[in-house]
Design a protein around this motif. Sequence first.
Motif, mmCIF file in Angstrom:
data_model
loop_
_atom_site.group_PDB
_atom_site.id
_atom_site.type_symbol
_atom_site.label_atom_id
_atom_site.label_comp_id
_atom_site.label_asym_id
_atom_site.label_seq_id
_atom_site.Cartn_x
_atom_site.Cartn_y
_atom_site.Cartn_z
ATOM 1 N N GLN A 78 -16.304 40.067 75.452
ATOM 2 C CA GLN A 78 -17.444 39.210 75.750
ATOM 3 C C GLN A 78 -18.714 39.643 75.023
ATOM 4 O OE1 GLN A 78 -17.670 39.395 80.010
ATOM 5 N NE2 GLN A 78 -15.911 38.036 80.329
ATOM 6 N N LEU A 79 -18.658 40.785 74.335
ATOM 7 C CA LEU A 79 -19.845 41.264 73.633
ATOM 8 C C LEU A 79 -20.122 40.403 72.402
ATOM 9 C CD1 LEU A 79 -19.303 45.136 73.727
ATOM 10 C CD2 LEU A 79 -20.810 43.776 75.173
ATOM 11 N N PRO A 80 -21.370 40.302 71.989
ATOM 12 C CA PRO A 80 -21.697 39.558 70.765
ATOM 13 C C PRO A 80 -21.058 40.216 69.540
ATOM 14 C CG PRO A 80 -23.673 40.021 72.064
ATOM 15 C CD PRO A 80 -22.568 40.810 72.679
ATOM 16 N N THR A 81 -20.741 39.406 68.555
ATOM 17 C CA THR A 81 -20.101 39.911 67.339
ATOM 18 C C THR A 81 -20.945 40.987 66.667
ATOM 19 O OG1 THR A 81 -18.969 37.807 66.970
ATOM 20 C CG2 THR A 81 -19.238 39.247 65.067
ATOM 21 N N GLU A 82 -22.250 40.792 66.636
ATOM 22 C CA GLU A 82 -23.130 41.766 65.978
ATOM 23 C C GLU A 82 -23.035 43.133 66.645
ATOM 24 O OE1 GLU A 82 -23.982 38.848 67.048
ATOM 25 O OE2 GLU A 82 -24.402 37.690 65.232
ATOM 26 N N LEU A 83 -22.918 43.143 67.965
ATOM 27 C CA LEU A 83 -22.835 44.413 68.680
ATOM 28 C C LEU A 83 -21.488 45.090 68.434
ATOM 29 C CD1 LEU A 83 -24.302 46.324 70.542
ATOM 30 C CD2 LEU A 83 -23.455 45.032 72.508
ATOM 31 N N ILE A 84 -20.417 44.307 68.390
ATOM 32 C CA ILE A 84 -19.091 44.872 68.104
ATOM 33 C C ILE A 84 -19.069 45.490 66.709
ATOM 34 C CG2 ILE A 84 -16.650 44.333 67.785
ATOM 35 C CD1 ILE A 84 -16.920 42.167 69.879
ATOM 36 N N LEU A 85 -19.646 44.799 65.734
ATOM 37 C CA LEU A 85 -19.677 45.326 64.369
ATOM 38 C C LEU A 85 -20.491 46.614 64.298
ATOM 39 C CD1 LEU A 85 -20.143 42.027 62.319
ATOM 40 C CD2 LEU A 85 -18.075 43.415 62.518
ATOM 41 N N ALA A 86 -21.573 46.678 65.059
ATOM 42 C CA ALA A 86 -22.388 47.896 65.073
ATOM 43 C C ALA A 86 -21.589 49.074 65.618
ATOM 44 C CB ALA A 86 -23.645 47.670 65.903
ATOM 45 N N VAL A 87 -20.731 48.816 66.598
ATOM 46 C CA VAL A 87 -19.874 49.878 67.141
ATOM 47 C C VAL A 87 -18.827 50.288 66.113
ATOM 48 C CG1 VAL A 87 -18.178 50.432 68.918
ATOM 49 C CG2 VAL A 87 -20.240 49.164 69.534
ATOM 50 N N PRO A 140 -12.169 54.770 59.619
ATOM 51 C CA PRO A 140 -11.428 53.589 59.145
ATOM 52 C C PRO A 140 -10.123 53.357 59.902
ATOM 53 C CG PRO A 140 -12.281 54.835 57.295
ATOM 54 C CD PRO A 140 -12.564 55.655 58.508
ATOM 55 N N SER A 141 -9.386 54.426 60.191
ATOM 56 C CA SER A 141 -8.123 54.267 60.925
ATOM 57 C C SER A 141 -8.362 53.675 62.302
ATOM 58 C CB SER A 141 -7.416 55.618 61.050
ATOM 59 O OG SER A 141 -8.256 56.577 61.679
ATOM 60 N N GLU A 142 -9.468 54.031 62.936
ATOM 61 C CA GLU A 142 -9.794 53.486 64.253
ATOM 62 C C GLU A 142 -10.157 52.007 64.156
ATOM 63 O OE1 GLU A 142 -11.566 57.603 66.260
ATOM 64 O OE2 GLU A 142 -12.894 56.257 65.144
ATOM 65 N N VAL A 143 -10.813 51.626 63.075
ATOM 66 C CA VAL A 143 -11.140 50.213 62.878
ATOM 67 C C VAL A 143 -9.860 49.399 62.699
ATOM 68 C CG1 VAL A 143 -12.331 48.550 61.401
ATOM 69 C CG2 VAL A 143 -13.390 50.763 61.897
ATOM 70 N N PHE A 144 -8.918 49.923 61.920
ATOM 71 C CA PHE A 144 -7.650 49.218 61.749
ATOM 72 C C PHE A 144 -6.908 49.106 63.080
ATOM 73 C CE2 PHE A 144 -7.954 50.369 57.135
ATOM 74 C CZ PHE A 144 -7.876 49.070 56.650
ATOM 75 N N ASN A 145 -6.905 50.160 63.877
ATOM 76 C CA ASN A 145 -6.262 50.102 65.191
ATOM 77 C C ASN A 145 -6.932 49.057 66.080
ATOM 78 O OD1 ASN A 145 -4.416 52.099 64.543
ATOM 79 N ND2 ASN A 145 -5.660 53.750 65.387
ATOM 80 N N PHE A 146 -8.241 48.978 66.003
ATOM 81 C CA PHE A 146 -8.980 47.973 66.772
ATOM 82 C C PHE A 146 -8.552 46.564 66.377
ATOM 83 C CE2 PHE A 146 -12.607 45.041 66.832
ATOM 84 C CZ PHE A 146 -12.953 45.063 68.174
ATOM 85 N N SER A 147 -8.288 46.359 65.093
ATOM 86 C CA SER A 147 -7.925 45.016 64.625
ATOM 87 C C SER A 147 -6.570 44.558 65.147
ATOM 88 C CB SER A 147 -7.919 44.977 63.090
ATOM 89 O OG SER A 147 -6.821 45.706 62.564
#
Length: 315
Positions: free
Chosen positions: A48-57, A63-70
Amino acid sequence: MQRHHSEDEEPLEDTTTAIPLRSKRTERLQRKRAIRDMRLREQANLAQLPTELILAVLEDLRPSEVFNFSFVNRRFHKLVQTNGNALGDEIIRRRYNILTRCFPLPVLLSTIEPSVRPLLTDPLRLLRLGLGIHHNQYQHVHYPDPELVCTCLTCVLTWNNLGLVLDFAHWQNHLDNGSPIPSLPEGRKVDWNEELIARHARLVRKALGESLWYARILEIHLSSIVRSIRRHRENKGNKRKHVDMTEEDAASGTDHFLSKEGPVTLEFPFNRDEYYMLEAYVPNRWWKRSDQRWYYTLTGQHEADLAMVVRWAHL
Protein backbone atom coordinates in the motif's frame (compact mmCIF):
# COMPACT_ATOMS: atom_id res chain seq x y z
CA MET A 1 -60.70 -23.26 -8.21
CA GLN A 2 -59.27 -20.00 -9.49
CA ARG A 3 -58.88 -17.25 -6.91
CA HIS A 4 -59.86 -13.74 -7.87
CA HIS A 5 -57.92 -10.74 -6.51
CA SER A 6 -59.46 -7.40 -5.96
CA GLU A 7 -57.70 -4.42 -7.48
CA ASP A 8 -57.94 -2.70 -4.09
CA GLU A 9 -55.82 -5.35 -2.36
CA GLU A 10 -52.16 -4.42 -1.70
CA PRO A 11 -49.41 -6.90 -2.72
CA LEU A 12 -47.95 -8.96 0.05
CA GLU A 13 -44.53 -7.88 1.35
CA ASP A 14 -42.13 -10.16 3.17
CA THR A 15 -41.12 -8.40 6.38
CA THR A 16 -39.35 -11.36 7.90
CA THR A 17 -36.01 -10.39 9.50
CA ALA A 18 -33.15 -12.60 10.53
CA ILE A 19 -33.17 -13.48 14.18
CA PRO A 20 -29.98 -11.97 15.63
CA LEU A 21 -27.60 -14.32 17.34
CA ARG A 22 -27.28 -13.27 20.92
CA SER A 23 -25.07 -15.94 22.39
CA LYS A 24 -22.07 -14.88 24.45
CA ARG A 25 -19.80 -17.04 22.32
CA THR A 26 -20.89 -15.29 19.12
CA GLU A 27 -20.42 -11.84 20.64
CA ARG A 28 -16.95 -12.79 21.85
CA LEU A 29 -15.94 -14.00 18.38
CA GLN A 30 -17.30 -10.82 16.80
CA ARG A 31 -15.29 -8.65 19.19
CA LYS A 32 -12.11 -10.61 18.44
CA ARG A 33 -12.71 -10.31 14.71
CA ALA A 34 -13.28 -6.56 14.99
CA ILE A 35 -10.06 -6.11 16.98
CA ARG A 36 -8.10 -8.24 14.49
CA ASP A 37 -9.45 -6.30 11.51
CA MET A 38 -8.60 -3.01 13.19
CA ARG A 39 -5.02 -4.13 13.87
CA LEU A 40 -4.59 -5.31 10.28
CA ARG A 41 -5.75 -1.93 9.01
CA GLU A 42 -3.29 -0.17 11.31
CA GLN A 43 -0.32 -2.27 10.19
CA ALA A 44 1.96 -0.80 7.51
CA ASN A 45 1.39 -2.81 4.35
CA LEU A 46 4.29 -2.59 1.90
CA ALA A 47 1.97 -3.08 -1.05
CA GLN A 48 0.00 0.00 0.00
CA LEU A 49 3.03 2.30 0.16
CA PRO A 50 3.53 4.87 -2.62
CA THR A 51 5.84 3.82 -5.44
CA GLU A 52 8.28 6.64 -4.66
CA LEU A 53 8.69 5.43 -1.09
CA ILE A 54 9.23 1.81 -2.17
CA LEU A 55 11.92 2.90 -4.64
CA ALA A 56 13.63 4.94 -1.93
CA VAL A 57 13.80 1.81 0.23
CA LEU A 58 15.10 -0.33 -2.65
CA GLU A 59 17.92 2.11 -3.36
CA ASP A 60 19.40 1.28 0.04
CA LEU A 61 19.45 -2.49 -0.55
CA ARG A 62 21.97 -4.81 -2.15
CA PRO A 63 21.26 -5.76 -5.79
CA SER A 64 20.55 -9.37 -4.82
CA GLU A 65 17.96 -8.15 -2.31
CA VAL A 66 16.29 -6.03 -4.97
CA PHE A 67 16.05 -9.04 -7.27
CA ASN A 68 14.56 -11.11 -4.43
CA PHE A 69 12.04 -8.34 -3.80
CA SER A 70 10.98 -8.48 -7.46
CA PHE A 71 9.97 -12.13 -7.03
CA VAL A 72 7.28 -11.31 -4.42
CA ASN A 73 4.47 -10.52 -6.85
CA ARG A 74 3.77 -9.14 -10.31
CA ARG A 75 3.49 -5.55 -9.17
CA PHE A 76 6.91 -5.58 -7.50
CA HIS A 77 8.44 -7.41 -10.46
CA LYS A 78 7.15 -4.78 -12.86
CA LEU A 79 8.29 -2.02 -10.50
CA VAL A 80 11.86 -3.32 -10.43
CA GLN A 81 11.86 -4.05 -14.15
CA THR A 82 10.65 -0.55 -15.01
CA ASN A 83 13.04 1.24 -12.65
CA GLY A 84 15.97 -1.19 -12.84
CA ASN A 85 18.45 1.20 -14.43
CA ALA A 86 17.69 4.04 -12.03
CA LEU A 87 17.93 1.65 -9.07
CA GLY A 88 21.16 0.14 -10.37
CA ASP A 89 22.78 3.53 -10.92
CA GLU A 90 21.90 4.71 -7.42
CA ILE A 91 23.00 1.46 -5.75
CA ILE A 92 26.33 1.63 -7.59
CA ARG A 93 26.78 5.24 -6.51
CA ARG A 94 26.15 4.35 -2.87
CA ARG A 95 27.87 0.97 -2.61
CA TYR A 96 30.33 0.38 -5.45
CA ASN A 97 31.79 3.76 -6.30
CA ILE A 98 35.33 2.33 -6.32
CA LEU A 99 34.67 -0.96 -8.09
CA THR A 100 32.77 0.72 -10.91
CA ARG A 101 35.91 2.74 -11.72
CA CYS A 102 38.08 -0.38 -11.65
CA PHE A 103 35.59 -2.46 -13.64
CA PRO A 104 33.86 -0.14 -16.12
CA LEU A 105 31.59 -1.59 -18.77
CA PRO A 106 32.86 -2.02 -22.33
CA VAL A 107 31.29 0.33 -24.84
CA LEU A 108 28.56 -1.01 -27.11
CA LEU A 109 29.52 -1.12 -30.77
CA SER A 110 26.21 0.53 -31.68
CA THR A 111 27.32 3.72 -29.90
CA ILE A 112 30.55 4.00 -31.89
CA GLU A 113 30.83 6.36 -34.85
CA PRO A 114 29.51 4.39 -37.88
CA SER A 115 32.64 5.08 -39.92
CA VAL A 116 34.82 3.45 -37.23
CA ARG A 117 32.75 0.28 -36.73
CA PRO A 118 34.11 -1.58 -39.80
CA LEU A 119 37.64 -0.96 -38.54
CA LEU A 120 36.79 -2.56 -35.19
CA THR A 121 35.16 -5.62 -36.77
CA ASP A 122 37.80 -6.18 -39.44
CA PRO A 123 38.53 -9.96 -39.44
CA LEU A 124 42.30 -9.55 -39.79
CA ARG A 125 42.43 -7.15 -36.86
CA LEU A 126 40.33 -9.51 -34.72
CA LEU A 127 42.62 -12.38 -35.66
CA ARG A 128 45.66 -10.41 -34.52
CA LEU A 129 43.90 -9.69 -31.22
CA GLY A 130 43.08 -13.37 -30.76
CA LEU A 131 39.33 -12.76 -30.67
CA GLY A 132 36.76 -15.17 -32.01
CA ILE A 133 35.36 -18.65 -31.58
CA HIS A 134 38.52 -20.32 -32.88
CA HIS A 135 40.98 -17.95 -31.25
CA ASN A 136 39.85 -17.45 -27.66
CA GLN A 137 42.78 -16.17 -25.62
CA TYR A 138 41.73 -17.59 -22.26
CA GLN A 139 40.14 -20.76 -20.96
CA HIS A 140 38.47 -19.01 -18.02
CA VAL A 141 36.97 -16.00 -19.84
CA HIS A 142 34.66 -16.03 -22.85
CA TYR A 143 35.71 -13.89 -25.80
CA PRO A 144 33.68 -10.71 -26.48
CA ASP A 145 31.24 -10.56 -29.38
CA PRO A 146 32.78 -8.12 -31.90
CA GLU A 147 29.32 -7.35 -33.27
CA LEU A 148 28.10 -6.30 -29.82
CA VAL A 149 30.92 -4.50 -28.02
CA CYS A 150 33.81 -2.31 -29.06
CA THR A 151 37.04 -4.27 -29.51
CA CYS A 152 39.50 -1.52 -28.72
CA LEU A 153 42.12 -2.68 -26.23
CA THR A 154 40.40 -0.94 -23.32
CA CYS A 155 36.99 -2.47 -24.03
CA VAL A 156 38.48 -5.94 -24.48
CA LEU A 157 40.23 -5.50 -21.13
CA THR A 158 37.03 -4.38 -19.39
CA TRP A 159 35.08 -7.28 -20.91
CA ASN A 160 37.71 -9.77 -19.76
CA ASN A 161 37.75 -8.29 -16.26
CA LEU A 162 33.99 -8.67 -15.83
CA GLY A 163 34.11 -12.26 -17.04
CA LEU A 164 37.05 -12.93 -14.75
CA VAL A 165 35.34 -11.69 -11.58
CA LEU A 166 32.39 -14.00 -12.24
CA ASP A 167 34.73 -16.93 -12.79
CA PHE A 168 36.72 -16.03 -9.67
CA ALA A 169 33.48 -15.96 -7.66
CA HIS A 170 32.47 -19.37 -8.99
CA TRP A 171 35.54 -20.99 -7.43
CA GLN A 172 35.41 -19.30 -4.03
CA ASN A 173 34.16 -22.43 -2.24
CA HIS A 174 37.07 -24.42 -3.66
CA LEU A 175 39.50 -21.76 -2.50
CA ASP A 176 37.94 -21.52 0.97
CA ASN A 177 37.98 -25.29 1.43
CA GLY A 178 41.41 -25.83 -0.05
CA SER A 179 39.99 -27.98 -2.84
CA PRO A 180 41.96 -27.92 -6.10
CA ILE A 181 40.35 -26.16 -9.03
CA PRO A 182 39.92 -28.66 -11.90
CA SER A 183 42.65 -28.26 -14.48
CA LEU A 184 41.96 -28.09 -18.20
CA PRO A 185 43.93 -29.74 -20.99
CA GLU A 186 45.93 -27.13 -22.85
CA GLY A 187 44.52 -26.19 -26.22
CA ARG A 188 41.35 -28.26 -25.80
CA LYS A 189 37.79 -27.29 -24.92
CA VAL A 190 35.86 -29.04 -22.18
CA ASP A 191 32.06 -28.97 -22.21
CA TRP A 192 31.52 -28.00 -18.56
CA ASN A 193 34.01 -25.16 -18.85
CA GLU A 194 32.52 -23.86 -22.09
CA GLU A 195 29.07 -23.82 -20.47
CA LEU A 196 30.45 -22.02 -17.42
CA ILE A 197 32.20 -19.20 -19.25
CA ALA A 198 29.26 -18.86 -21.66
CA ARG A 199 26.95 -18.37 -18.67
CA HIS A 200 29.25 -15.69 -17.33
CA ALA A 201 29.28 -13.99 -20.74
CA ARG A 202 25.47 -13.90 -20.73
CA LEU A 203 25.51 -12.11 -17.38
CA VAL A 204 28.00 -9.56 -18.68
CA ARG A 205 25.83 -8.96 -21.75
CA LYS A 206 22.86 -8.34 -19.45
CA ALA A 207 24.94 -5.82 -17.52
CA LEU A 208 25.66 -3.89 -20.72
CA GLY A 209 22.03 -2.82 -20.96
CA GLU A 210 20.77 -3.10 -17.39
CA SER A 211 22.68 -1.34 -14.65
CA LEU A 212 21.01 -3.42 -11.93
CA TRP A 213 22.73 -6.49 -13.37
CA TYR A 214 25.97 -4.52 -13.53
CA ALA A 215 25.52 -3.69 -9.84
CA ARG A 216 24.91 -7.38 -9.18
CA ILE A 217 28.25 -8.31 -10.77
CA LEU A 218 30.01 -5.72 -8.62
CA GLU A 219 28.25 -7.12 -5.54
CA ILE A 220 29.43 -10.61 -6.45
CA HIS A 221 33.02 -9.44 -6.80
CA LEU A 222 32.93 -7.51 -3.54
CA SER A 223 31.85 -10.73 -1.83
CA SER A 224 34.80 -12.53 -3.45
CA ILE A 225 37.18 -9.82 -2.26
CA VAL A 226 35.91 -10.07 1.32
CA ARG A 227 36.25 -13.86 1.32
CA SER A 228 39.72 -13.72 -0.21
CA ILE A 229 40.97 -11.14 2.28
CA ARG A 230 39.77 -13.29 5.17
CA ARG A 231 41.31 -16.38 3.64
CA HIS A 232 44.73 -14.81 3.12
CA ARG A 233 44.68 -13.09 6.49
CA GLU A 234 44.11 -16.42 8.23
CA ASN A 235 47.09 -17.90 6.40
CA LYS A 236 49.88 -17.18 8.90
CA GLY A 237 52.50 -18.18 6.36
CA ASN A 238 51.43 -15.40 4.02
CA LYS A 239 53.58 -12.42 5.04
CA ARG A 240 52.50 -10.14 2.21
CA LYS A 241 50.80 -6.85 2.94
CA HIS A 242 47.06 -7.42 3.18
CA VAL A 243 44.11 -5.18 2.46
CA ASP A 244 42.99 -3.32 5.57
CA MET A 245 39.46 -4.58 6.22
CA THR A 246 37.54 -4.69 9.50
CA GLU A 247 34.53 -6.88 10.19
CA GLU A 248 32.40 -3.73 10.08
CA ASP A 249 33.77 -3.07 6.59
CA ALA A 250 32.90 -6.59 5.50
CA ALA A 251 29.38 -6.38 6.91
CA SER A 252 28.66 -2.98 5.36
CA GLY A 253 28.18 -4.37 1.87
CA THR A 254 30.07 -1.43 0.36
CA ASP A 255 33.51 -1.03 -1.19
CA HIS A 256 34.42 2.03 0.88
CA PHE A 257 37.23 0.21 2.67
CA LEU A 258 39.03 -0.21 -0.67
CA SER A 259 39.80 3.51 -0.59
CA LYS A 260 42.52 2.82 2.00
CA GLU A 261 46.12 2.33 0.97
CA GLY A 262 46.80 -1.27 0.06
CA PRO A 263 48.40 -3.66 -2.43
CA VAL A 264 48.25 -2.68 -6.09
CA THR A 265 46.80 -5.12 -8.63
CA LEU A 266 49.41 -5.29 -11.36
CA GLU A 267 48.44 -8.16 -13.66
CA PHE A 268 45.42 -9.87 -15.14
CA PRO A 269 45.19 -13.50 -13.89
CA PHE A 270 45.89 -15.40 -17.11
CA ASN A 271 44.65 -18.71 -15.72
CA ARG A 272 42.86 -20.14 -12.68
CA ASP A 273 46.08 -21.24 -11.02
CA GLU A 274 46.61 -17.60 -10.09
CA TYR A 275 43.38 -17.54 -8.06
CA TYR A 276 45.09 -19.22 -5.12
CA MET A 277 47.26 -16.18 -4.40
CA LEU A 278 44.76 -13.57 -5.58
CA GLU A 279 43.56 -11.52 -2.62
CA ALA A 280 41.83 -8.36 -3.81
CA TYR A 281 41.60 -8.06 -7.57
CA VAL A 282 41.07 -4.31 -7.97
CA PRO A 283 42.86 -3.34 -11.21
CA ASN A 284 43.28 -0.14 -13.19
CA ARG A 285 44.41 2.11 -10.35
CA TRP A 286 47.62 3.10 -8.57
CA TRP A 287 48.36 4.69 -5.21
CA LYS A 288 50.02 8.10 -5.17
CA ARG A 289 51.73 8.35 -1.82
CA SER A 290 52.24 12.11 -1.92
CA ASP A 291 48.49 12.67 -2.34
CA GLN A 292 47.44 9.71 -0.20
CA ARG A 293 44.83 8.64 -2.71
CA TRP A 294 44.15 6.25 -5.57
CA TYR A 295 44.29 7.35 -9.20
CA TYR A 296 42.22 5.46 -11.76
CA THR A 297 43.85 4.81 -15.11
CA LEU A 298 41.05 4.07 -17.60
CA THR A 299 39.55 7.55 -17.77
CA GLY A 300 39.67 8.66 -21.41
CA GLN A 301 41.53 5.53 -22.51
CA HIS A 302 38.70 4.23 -24.71
CA GLU A 303 38.73 7.39 -26.83
CA ALA A 304 42.52 7.23 -27.13
CA ASP A 305 42.33 3.60 -28.28
CA LEU A 306 39.73 4.42 -30.92
CA ALA A 307 41.97 7.17 -32.26
CA MET A 308 44.80 4.64 -32.43
CA VAL A 309 42.61 2.18 -34.38
CA VAL A 310 41.75 4.87 -36.92
CA ARG A 311 45.37 5.97 -37.21
CA TRP A 312 46.62 2.42 -37.83
CA ALA A 313 43.91 1.83 -40.44
CA HIS A 314 45.17 4.76 -42.50
CA LEU A 315 48.85 3.82 -42.45
